[in-house]
Design an enzyme around this catalytic site. Structure first.
Site, short mmCIF file in Angstrom:
data_model
loop_
_atom_site.label_atom_id
_atom_site.label_comp_id
_atom_site.label_asym_id
_atom_site.label_seq_id
_atom_site.Cartn_x
_atom_site.Cartn_y
_atom_site.Cartn_z
N ASP A 1 0.82 -1.22 0.00
CA ASP A 1 0.00 0.00 0.00
C ASP A 1 0.85 1.26 0.00
O ASP A 1 0.61 2.18 -0.79
CB ASP A 1 -1.01 -0.01 1.16
N SER B 1 -7.12 -0.63 14.84
CA SER B 1 -7.02 0.84 14.88
C SER B 1 -7.79 1.47 13.73
O SER B 1 -8.51 2.45 13.92
CB SER B 1 -5.55 1.26 14.84
N ASP C 1 -5.78 -0.24 5.02
CA ASP C 1 -6.62 -0.70 6.13
C ASP C 1 -7.89 0.13 6.23
O ASP C 1 -9.00 -0.40 6.28
CB ASP C 1 -5.85 -0.63 7.45
N GLY D 1 -3.62 -6.11 18.28
CA GLY D 1 -2.24 -6.47 17.99
C GLY D 1 -2.11 -7.67 17.07
O GLY D 1 -1.01 -8.13 16.79
#
Length: 399
Positions: free
Chosen positions: A38, A130, A174, A124
């Site tokens: 990305d 996130s 993401d 994690g």
């Protein structure tokens, strides 16, 4: 937690109020293939998952923003006008960063809000907890503030929040996958231009199995930024032949092979070789999916893992063991690490009839070889961020 439990937790945290509590959901994501591409401006093939982040939100009459989580301590109360100075190094940096970026884009909040978030993404594990949190917050605030919803804008805003406020130098993939997911489809995304299309992911007879190694890793201490710097170095040296080159994945394999000698450092050359080959594997994977050739897709997954292990060197013993054991199971078409690496998860494409045996045998062998207990999630591909209508469900549960 179900909707009723979350509503009760919200009231316990914030008390009763005059406004309506609204529910939003943003998924986690798994990258099927195209790892560490990305930020190099190439193609990736992520998919949204059914599990993710649920957000409850209620407007306030003042300009205070209150944030809490069912997963983490350290709730935060901050004035909307003081969010730019509210960095703590805790999970709240992600939603606060979104508020800061909204203000920078001319969409400062008109009032305060009470927000409770609940995530069922393993933190994690490399499944984008996130990004899921950021996109959920951005979508909810834009909805309640009455702004137009542009999913690409939400992805870009959320990425800026992570880059600038949380301090993680992530790419766009993401957030884009979380915002734009579509049930039973992967997303072919060109990270340089943000052009994308939904690719049918027809897996009749197969399941995606995500294996969590429970080897925790953080982007800061995983040399993620080091890999980015090495790719930048490769671009600088390849500009001797291609002065206009800005991102590594803008080169095709033939032009790279003819000019790779310009990269003096052998390690940097290995990093570049992975990026060029992985970018091509993404396009080959789309062709395989369009032919419904899942065996070929699985082979490309395996090649991806080998490249990430040997050329990009972002795998680790735990990921390699899990992939090795997955490929021992008859019925596994392909398996690879997914996410930034150095721990986290693998994704495997497994015949549905072999899934119970896969989980049992891979789990046992992995624990025997690493001393860690793995967790497995049999996944379906879900939709992107959306508001959930929980009113009827809460009324029924309250009867």
């Amino acid at each position: 937690m179900d909707a009723r439990q979350l509503a009760d937790r919200f009231e316990e945290q914030y008390g009763s109020g005059e406004g309506e509590v609204r529910f939003f959901h943003a998924p986690g994501r798994v990258n099927l293939i195209g790892e560490h591409i990305d930020y190099n401006g190439g193609y990736v093939l992520p998919a949204a998952l059914e599990f993710g982040t649920t957000l409850l939100i209620r407007p306030r009459s003042d300009r205070m923003l209150r944030l809490s989580s069912t997963n983490f301590p350290y709730p935060l109360t901050v004035a909307v006008d003081e969010t730019a100075d509210a960095k703590t190094g805790e999970w709240t940096d992600y939603p606060v960063g979104v508020v800061v970026e909204l203000a920078k884009s001319g969409r400062e909040l008109s009032r305060g809000y009470d927000i409770l978030v609940h995530g069922d993404i393993p933190n994690g594990a490399g499944l984008s907890s996130s990004a899921s949190l950021e996109v959920a917050v951005a979508y909810a605030l834009l909805t309640l503030e009455g702004h137009p919803i542009d999913r690409t804008d939400i992805a870009q805003l959320s990425q800026r929040a992570e880059n600038r406020f949380a301090g993680v130098n992530c790419g766009i993939m993401d957030q884009f996958a979380v915002a734009n997911g579509k049930r039973d489809h992967a997303i072919l995304l060109m990270c340089d231009t943000l052009e994308f299309k939904h690719v049918p992911f027809r897996t009749e007879g197969y399941k995606l199995v995500i294996g969590n190694t429970n080897k925790r890793r953080g982007l800061f201490d995983s040399k993620y930024n080091e890999r980015r710097a090495q790719c930048d170095e490769a671009v600088r040296e390849l500009r001797q032949a291609f002065p206009e080159l800005e991102l590594l994945a803008q080169l095709d394999a033939a032009r790279y092979e003819a000019n790779k000698h310009l990269i003096r450092d052998e390690t940097v050359r290995k990093r570049a070789a992975h990026v060029i080959a992985e970018n091509g594997r993404v396009l080959q994977s789309v062709e395989a999916l369009q032919r419904h050739d899942l065996e070929r897709f699985g082979q490309l997954m395996i090649a991806s893992h080998e490249s990430l292990r040997d050329l990009y060197e972002v795998s680790c013993e735990e990921l390699d063991v899990m992939v090795e054991e997955a490929l021992r199971i008859e019925g596994t078409a392909g398996s690879r690490m997914t996410g930034a690496g150095f721990g986290g998860c693998t994704v495997s494409l497994v015949k549905e009839s072999a899934v119970p045996r896969f989980i049992e045998h891979v789990g046992e062998a992995y624990q025997r070889r690493t001393g860690l207990a793995a967790e497995f999630y049999v996944c379906s591909v879900g939709d992107g961020v959306k508001e959930q209508d929980c009113g009827d469900k809460l009324a029924a549960e309250g009867e």
